[in-house]
Design a protein around this motif. Sequence first.
Motif, mmCIF file in Angstrom:
data_model
loop_
_atom_site.group_PDB
_atom_site.id
_atom_site.type_symbol
_atom_site.label_atom_id
_atom_site.label_comp_id
_atom_site.label_asym_id
_atom_site.label_seq_id
_atom_site.Cartn_x
_atom_site.Cartn_y
_atom_site.Cartn_z
ATOM 1 N N HIS A 449 0.840 -1.191 0.000
ATOM 2 C CA HIS A 449 0.000 0.000 0.000
ATOM 3 C C HIS A 449 0.880 1.249 0.000
ATOM 4 O O HIS A 449 1.969 1.241 0.576
ATOM 5 C CB HIS A 449 -0.907 0.033 1.229
ATOM 6 N N GLU A 467 1.944 0.000 -4.499
ATOM 7 C CA GLU A 467 0.723 -0.502 -5.139
ATOM 8 C C GLU A 467 0.961 -0.778 -6.617
ATOM 9 O O GLU A 467 0.567 -1.823 -7.137
ATOM 10 C CB GLU A 467 -0.402 0.511 -4.959
ATOM 11 N N ARG A 677 -11.410 -5.676 -6.036
ATOM 12 C CA ARG A 677 -11.762 -4.278 -5.794
ATOM 13 C C ARG A 677 -13.240 -4.091 -6.066
ATOM 14 O O ARG A 677 -13.795 -4.660 -7.003
ATOM 15 C CB ARG A 677 -10.965 -3.342 -6.714
ATOM 16 N N ASP A 688 -14.367 -2.468 -0.772
ATOM 17 C CA ASP A 688 -13.148 -2.657 -1.541
ATOM 18 C C ASP A 688 -12.174 -3.449 -0.679
ATOM 19 O O ASP A 688 -11.687 -2.968 0.336
ATOM 20 C CB ASP A 688 -12.569 -1.291 -1.909
ATOM 21 N N TYR A 690 -9.120 -4.413 -1.106
ATOM 22 C CA TYR A 690 -7.781 -3.822 -1.001
ATOM 23 C C TYR A 690 -7.799 -2.640 -0.030
ATOM 24 O O TYR A 690 -6.907 -2.502 0.810
ATOM 25 C CB TYR A 690 -7.316 -3.371 -2.382
ATOM 26 N N GLU A 691 -8.828 -1.800 -0.132
ATOM 27 C CA GLU A 691 -8.921 -0.659 0.780
ATOM 28 C C GLU A 691 -9.177 -1.132 2.208
ATOM 29 O O GLU A 691 -8.739 -0.489 3.166
ATOM 30 C CB GLU A 691 -10.039 0.287 0.320
ATOM 31 N N GLU A 694 -5.944 -1.865 3.638
ATOM 32 C CA GLU A 694 -5.245 -0.626 3.966
ATOM 33 C C GLU A 694 -5.750 -0.062 5.287
ATOM 34 O O GLU A 694 -4.961 0.393 6.126
ATOM 35 C CB GLU A 694 -5.436 0.407 2.858
ATOM 36 N N GLN A 884 -16.679 5.517 3.076
ATOM 37 C CA GLN A 884 -16.318 4.200 2.573
ATOM 38 C C GLN A 884 -17.445 3.203 2.829
ATOM 39 O O GLN A 884 -18.252 3.379 3.732
ATOM 40 C CB GLN A 884 -15.015 3.733 3.226
ATOM 41 N N GLY A 891 -12.803 7.884 6.303
ATOM 42 C CA GLY A 891 -11.381 7.538 6.253
ATOM 43 C C GLY A 891 -10.583 8.773 6.637
ATOM 44 O O GLY A 891 -10.859 9.443 7.616
#
Length: 998
Positions: A449, A467, A677, A688, A690-691, A694, A884, A891
């Motif tokens: 990330h 990334e 994603r 998401d 991937y998020e 993170e 989100q 976030g």
Amino acid sequence: MSDTPANVLVEIHTHALAGMLNVPRHFARWAAVAADEDYPDADLSEELFRTCLVDGDEALRALWSRHLTAWDFAEDPQWALAIPARTDERRTAVYDRLRFGSDLRKALDDAVPVAKIPGPTVITRDFTPWYTPERAAARSFYWTSYEQKLRAKGWSDAAIASLDEASRAVVERLTDPEQLTARQAKGLVVGYVQSGKTANFTGVTAKAIDAGYRLVIVLGGTLNLLRAQTQRRLDMELIGQENILRGADITDLDSLVGVDYVGDDDADWDEFVRHGARPSVLGAFDIERLTTRDNDYKSLAQGIRALEFEKREPTRPLHDPANLHHAAARILVVKKNKSVLSKLVKDLKQIHGLLGELPALIIDDESDQASVNTLDPKKWEQGSTERTAINGLLSQLLKLLPRAQYVGYTATPFANVFVDPGDDEDIFPSDFLISLPRPSGYMGAQDFHDLDSAIPRHERTYANSQEKAHIRDICESTGDRLQEAIDAFVLSGALKLYRADHGVDDGPFRHHTMLAHQSVRKDDHADLALRVNSMWHQAGYSSAAGHERLAALWASDFAAVSDARASDLPAPASYEELRPYVNVARQRIGSGGQPVIVVNGDSDRYFDQLNLDFDRTPHVWKILVGGTKLSRGFTVEGLTITYYRRTTQQADTLMQMGRWFGFRPGYRDLVRLYIGREEPFGRNRYADLYEAYEAICRDEETFREQLGQYAVVVDGQPQITPMQVPPLVAQHLPWIRPSARNKMFNAELVEIRSPGRPIEPASYPENNAALKRNTERWRPLLDSLSAGPATFTNPPDDSTSLTRTFEALTGTISHRDLVSVLSQLEWERPGHFDPHLTYLSQLDGTLARVDDWLLISPRLAASKRIEARVLGSLPLSLVRRTRQAGKTSFGRIASVEHRTAAQRLIDAARSSAEAHPGGSTGIGAKTGVALLYPVVEGDSHSDVQAVVRNGSADPSKIVMAFTLIPPTSAVSADRRLVRFRAKSSRYASEATIASGSS
């Protein structure tokens, strides 16, 4: 050794350094004494010493590397009190004591740079020091052997010294095994996923048995495969050949019946530690294994005698030094299995009288799995504690062994710190919590990330973006990319073979694996495996079309990434040069006609038939398809390509699924993560994946950072104890809890003090009426903003060479006015901001003095700017943020550039009452910074335009979001940063009890 000047020098230096007894002293004098008899005419000048170092004399460098590193890492030595370890200042102190000149110092620094790596973070309650350096050195047989083994494996001196320090931090907080009164200590060691926690507990075991612990029980996972991996690791690196053979003649096959590893049973037998003879013959003590690689603990065939300890002095207790250090140690590696642990408990119950004298150590690997009591306390019968099976058996072990010490190991500590601290028979880490430093060479969540990167997305490259280098999205616009992931697996295998053929150590390339993980359902695994198999056989890897596809992927992806990140490793000049290795990789992966192994069984028998023992199998080059069984404890060796699409609602489960974390020596640049994603997740919202990683990565790093802050001792006392840790566990994603609900113990954080550190709330209202009320409350402070914008400048940093500037409206507001507004704000989660407000409310002189705040309302770049008045204010730059999926929060609110500029103002004011860094605005030492953003929730530019009418923003559609950074002086004289209330069954009649105060 020949008598060359360099060899003579090494011999003299070896004797001189040994004579110093680990304390740096006037070296020239000690060297002269060491040379006196054998080499009276030896050249002992610093010039020859420096020349040998510069010329690369490996023996001399290795000798000084060990000693300088040991002195760099020494913990509060008498000869360097108050000089921090692993710093240039500590090294200077060493050189001063050695009386070395400047030229020699420079040569040594070049040959052995200071390893400026962090030490372990220790949260502890008071303990009685007993494990002194002198005592550790007096009995160190197994630790020394383990240290030598690690050195033979290629561990650096700094890595060994770091392990020495971290394992000592654990052992010194256990109870002295010679102590007259029985006392149990319980602790938790927190590492990273796939980061080498086994090395730490092996070091702890070595030091503990050297010190006198005589029964070690290692709980090694829930499957025999995992247990056997741990058993073999301990056997190979600690217990050693002589203890395994127990006097059997290695050349006599009849005497080896029942002895594991020897002969053709394990190809690495020669790599097992050799002590030179049975340790008891060498003046130490033997280790008796009560489990073997293939056999978990069974009811003892020879009766209880295997657990009985002979006493040299029968009238004295076993823990008396006269007995303790002559008795053999027993080690068991057992599964967390009800049947196995029940047998152990039953056998221990039959040993009458001895258990109260027996210093024991219980090491619980993956301690948040199975060990935690998950029964709902609300459903217990009045006055009783009900336990799950494994937790109940652990409780029985602790009661049977009053001198037992419990140490849990995990990468996801949340379940453990939520254990009821009032339950004395449970495993809450009441004595210490130790967070291990991130190891050198480790690839973890932050390596995938771009956390807080200031580089605009369009400027990111393979060289400056994690990334871009490692992540390959799976989403609607890209398709599922499964064929590409399989192609990447073949290509990365070919590149490993190429590197091995061009001088790179091929040890890390022994195994080469791909992981495909998208569901917990076994039917889905079968479907995915069938699809991968079909793709493999239709891929045409030996055809022109297949090679053309691979060549394109190599040119567009692997060649470019490797050039940016591994330019020091050999690389083919063209795909044609790589092509022969592609053919070999294809053959290895497809051997037996089966490139895929499905891993989803529940039984030991299932795993036995998989042939997935990475220790005993020469080469595993396969694609693994599975679910939960691949997500905990199971180390997938050589993992290079991961295809990952499964989500979960638990942060610890999500992190444990991160099998792509770990050490990737020689092939970091080849690692690829194909990850989902914008996957659908409940209530028609999108999560998401991937998020999500993170977000929990940020939570984890924040947790570790806070532990580091609070580990600092104030006036000789710890700021917090392990009982006060639970409130530090963050939960910013409502749909991702820190741990399973049935593992969480409530604790309330009363106050968070943040001198010089950002405060950024995360739970703004969603209700339009509440948003309007909040906006109206901010309105009076907006009058302080001046019409003329100020310019802020951030100098270049390590990630970019560009100087970045932005404009903002600024004004000064009183502390009282700011607190008045903050105390009236409404939040989506009631009480969300209370711990910060408690702190801020005291900054009028009660805790410390804050005079005023610099209010900054940043302006976006002209091309992106939409300005509007807010209830009649000056035109403010509206910013767009999106909540989100599944969250009430946005976030991060403040941009990196704005927050960096604000932090620079605060940091500069720390040393100057009137600082003016990089712009026209300066602040005083008692001034805080408040970044204020009128936020419009939406995905596009048009969403922002939609809330503006006639130059004014609709106050019911605006989120007045902010980030505060109090001045560094905003802390009381006691320097404490947190205050808590924690629930405990020990005080069941009270709703909350004070667990720490300022």
